[in-house]
Design an enzyme around this catalytic site. Structure first.
Site, PDB file in Angstrom:
ATOM      1  N   TYR A 148     -68.564  32.499 -57.543  1.00  0.00           N
ATOM      2  CA  TYR A 148     -69.424  32.915 -58.652  1.00  0.00           C
ATOM      3  C   TYR A 148     -68.576  32.848 -59.925  1.00  0.00           C
ATOM      4  CZ  TYR A 148     -72.866  34.886 -55.343  1.00  0.00           C
ATOM      5  OH  TYR A 148     -73.811  35.064 -54.358  1.00  0.00           O
ATOM      6  N   LYS A 208     -80.352  38.598 -52.627  1.00  0.00           N
ATOM      7  CA  LYS A 208     -81.057  39.690 -51.938  1.00  0.00           C
ATOM      8  C   LYS A 208     -82.487  39.353 -51.509  1.00  0.00           C
ATOM      9  CE  LYS A 208     -77.967  41.760 -51.565  1.00  0.00           C
ATOM     10  NZ  LYS A 208     -77.336  42.214 -50.373  1.00  0.00           N
ATOM     11  N   PRO A 267     -81.795  35.406 -58.169  1.00  0.00           N
ATOM     12  CA  PRO A 267     -81.057  35.043 -56.954  1.00  0.00           C
ATOM     13  C   PRO A 267     -79.562  35.351 -56.988  1.00  0.00           C
ATOM     14  CG  PRO A 267     -81.608  33.089 -58.228  1.00  0.00           C
ATOM     15  CD  PRO A 267     -82.289  34.227 -58.902  1.00  0.00           C
ATOM     16  N   TYR A 302     -73.523  43.748 -51.678  1.00  0.00           N
ATOM     17  CA  TYR A 302     -73.674  42.333 -51.297  1.00  0.00           C
ATOM     18  C   TYR A 302     -73.958  42.198 -49.806  1.00  0.00           C
ATOM     19  CZ  TYR A 302     -73.052  37.301 -51.840  1.00  0.00           C
ATOM     20  OH  TYR A 302     -73.265  35.946 -51.898  1.00  0.00           O
ATOM     21  N   HIS A 352     -69.190  34.645 -43.432  1.00  0.00           N
ATOM     22  CA  HIS A 352     -68.313  34.726 -44.608  1.00  0.00           C
ATOM     23  C   HIS A 352     -67.826  36.160 -44.796  1.00  0.00           C
ATOM     24  CE1 HIS A 352     -69.232  30.838 -47.031  1.00  0.00           C
ATOM     25  NE2 HIS A 352     -69.092  30.599 -45.750  1.00  0.00           N
TER      26      HIS A 352
HETATM   27  C1  PHB Z   1     -77.522  29.705 -51.863  1.00  0.00           C
HETATM   28  O1  PHB Z   1     -76.674  29.304 -51.039  1.00  0.00           O
HETATM   29  O2  PHB Z   1     -78.578  29.081 -52.072  1.00  0.00           O
HETATM   30  C2  PHB Z   1     -77.239  30.943 -52.630  1.00  0.00           C
HETATM   31  C3  PHB Z   1     -76.123  31.687 -52.336  1.00  0.00           C
HETATM   32  C4  PHB Z   1     -75.852  32.838 -53.046  1.00  0.00           C
HETATM   33  C5  PHB Z   1     -76.693  33.240 -54.047  1.00  0.00           C
HETATM   34  C6  PHB Z   1     -77.839  32.504 -54.345  1.00  0.00           C
HETATM   35  C7  PHB Z   1     -78.112  31.345 -53.640  1.00  0.00           C
HETATM   36  O3  PHB Z   1     -76.396  34.352 -54.752  1.00  0.00           O
END
Ligand code: PHB
Ligand code: APR
Length: 417
Positions: free
Chosen positions: A201, A299, A295, A387, A72
């Site tokens: 997000y 990280k 989460p 990130y 990505h």
């Molecule tokens: C996930 O795909 O489980 C996932 C992705 C990004 C995040 C947290 C969890 O910030």
């Protein structure tokens, strides 16, 4: 039984450490309390940084990741009815992330270890760790109904947040810094194609939502929910309706996600925690045993991988030269990265979630910060660089712990100066 490095916990950090040590010719034993199926199915996050991917490839665990993982190059932020994409390569010297679930990383590492690694015992419950301040520490564990002792040169606690290793550091020698958040995540796996080709997000007045994925046919989706939420209170339609509402954009308010059967549903608490130091005598802590992040910044797994990469190098240096310099610098080298990731995870979390006590003023501040990211390349680069993660060398070297190959160069440069 005796081994050079006794590893408590067969999650991602314990398993990767065992592989890295194996490749360096250092023997280890991994003691994991759960059974193999449980460890392989435990749902966790799914974003791998470049450094994590590089380490997995180098450890021989890159084949399925390269075939099935999805690279990505950005994420989308949604707020105030609009969408803004943060492009990683242009803001980070070409770095990107991979979507590949932790469950799959764990399966790959277990298969490798069982094929040609040192012992990996499932159902081995560690009870206590003794003598970490002597040169012969011992791990006491129960396996197949019998009390056993593993003596080691070193012990590494990779046993997660609820593990026992941390408690082998005398209380007066350790400090835990913690923060809990006034919300949790409801996470689902659904047999439905992802919302969008990258992760989304979303900040919304109804609370945070995140749209991630596991494959072109499977979505991983999260909703902010109050602490103490019972997943049973969230039937399928309620989850999809809420995701639609939180992910909607101003110009397409009627837009809906493609729905499919929900195959897994659980509630995750949000917590930040760091235990210092990460080393006491011959005991080292790595991964969730030493630190937890919420989460939102993805990280957790990457921090765990970074710890064991630094630690494996330190063990390799000791094996090759007898020097414990890198082992001695382990805690300081890791904590610097850990606190940076703690700050990033905290900032992502508090900018995107709705605190139940939040005022209109607080919401305006969040929107101002998101607007800043959308309009300033500097602000976007700050997010992107955090990130995708820093190269591991950048952090360890800045700490005065140069790579083996460069140590001589540094000495020469000092001598010349
Ligand atoms: C996930 O795909 O489980 C996932 C992705 C990004 C995040 C947290 C969890 O910030
Ligand atoms: N004896 C043996 N094993 C134990 C014990 C014990 N007393 N206590 C815990 N364990 C095992 C757990 O069963 C688990 O498999 O230690 C392992 C710890 O694994 P994780 O919790 O996955 O921690 P870690 O390997 O550090 O990985 C960090 O996991 O929680 C996520 O977001 C986090 O992605 C990050 C990653």
């Amino acid at each position: 039984m005796h081994t050079t490095v006794g590893i408590i916990g067969g999650g991602p950090s314990g398993l990767l450490l065992a592989r890295l040590l194996h490749d360096a010719g250092i023997d280890s034993v991994v003691l994991e309390s759960r059974d193999r199926a449980y460890v392989e199915q435990r749902q966790r996050a799914g974003i791998l940084e470049q450094a994590t991917v590089d380490a997995l490839r180098a450890a021989g665990a890159g084949a399925r990741l390269d075939a099935e993982g999805m690279a990505h190059d950005g994420i989308e932020l949604r707020f105030d009815g609009r969408a803004h994409r943060v492009d990683f390569p242009s803001l980070t010297d070409g770095r990107r992330v991979w979507v590949y679930a932790q469950t799959e990383v764990v399966k790959d590492l277990i298969a490798l270890q069982l094929a040609d690694g040192g012992p990996l015992l499932f159902g081995a419950q560690v009870r206590s760790v003794e003598g970490v301040d002597t040169d012969r520490p011992a791990i006491h564990y129960t396996h197949e109904g019998r009390e056993q002792i593993l003596t080691c040169d070193y012990v590494v606690g990779c046993d997660g947040f609820h593990g026992v290793a941390r408690t082998a550091v005398p209380e007066r020698e350790r400090t835990t810094y913690e923060r809990t958040y006034p919300y949790s995540w409801l996470g689902i796996l659904a047999e439905a194609p992802p919302v969008y080709e990258e992760l989304v997000y979303a900040h919304s007045e109804r609370g945070f939502a995140l749209a991630s994925m596991r494959s072109p046919a499977v979505s991983r989706l999260y909703l902010q929910v109050p602490n103490g939420t019972d997943p049973a209170d969230w039937p399928e339609d309620r989850i999809w309706d809420e995701l639609d509402a939180r992910l909607a954009l101003g110009d397409t308010p009627e837009w809906r996600l493609r729905r499919g059967p929900i195959t897994q549903k659980s509630v995750l608490p949000m917590r930040s925690s760091v235990t210092e130091p990460m080393r006491y005598g011959r005991l080292f802590l790595a991964g969730d045993a030493a630190h937890i992040v919420p989460p939102t910044g993805a990280k957790g797994l990457n921090l765990a991988a970074a710890d064991v990469i630094v630690l494996a190098r330190a063990f390799a240096r000791r094996a090759a030269t007898g020097s414990t310099e890198l082992l001695d610098g382990y805690s300081a080298a890791c904590l610097r990265r850990v606190w940076r990731a703690e700050h990033f995870s905290y900032a992502m979390t508090t900018t995107l979630h709705r605190d139940p006590a939040q005022s209109g003023f607080d919401t305006r501040l969040q929107l101002a910060q998101l607007d800043r990211i959308a309009s300033s390349p500097h602000a976007a680069a700050e997010l992107a660089q955090n990130y995708v993660g820093l190269p591991i060398e950048e952090v360890t070297e800045a700490d005065g712990v140069p790579e083996a190959a460069e140590a001589d160069e540094v000495a020469v440069r000092r001598a010349e100066a």
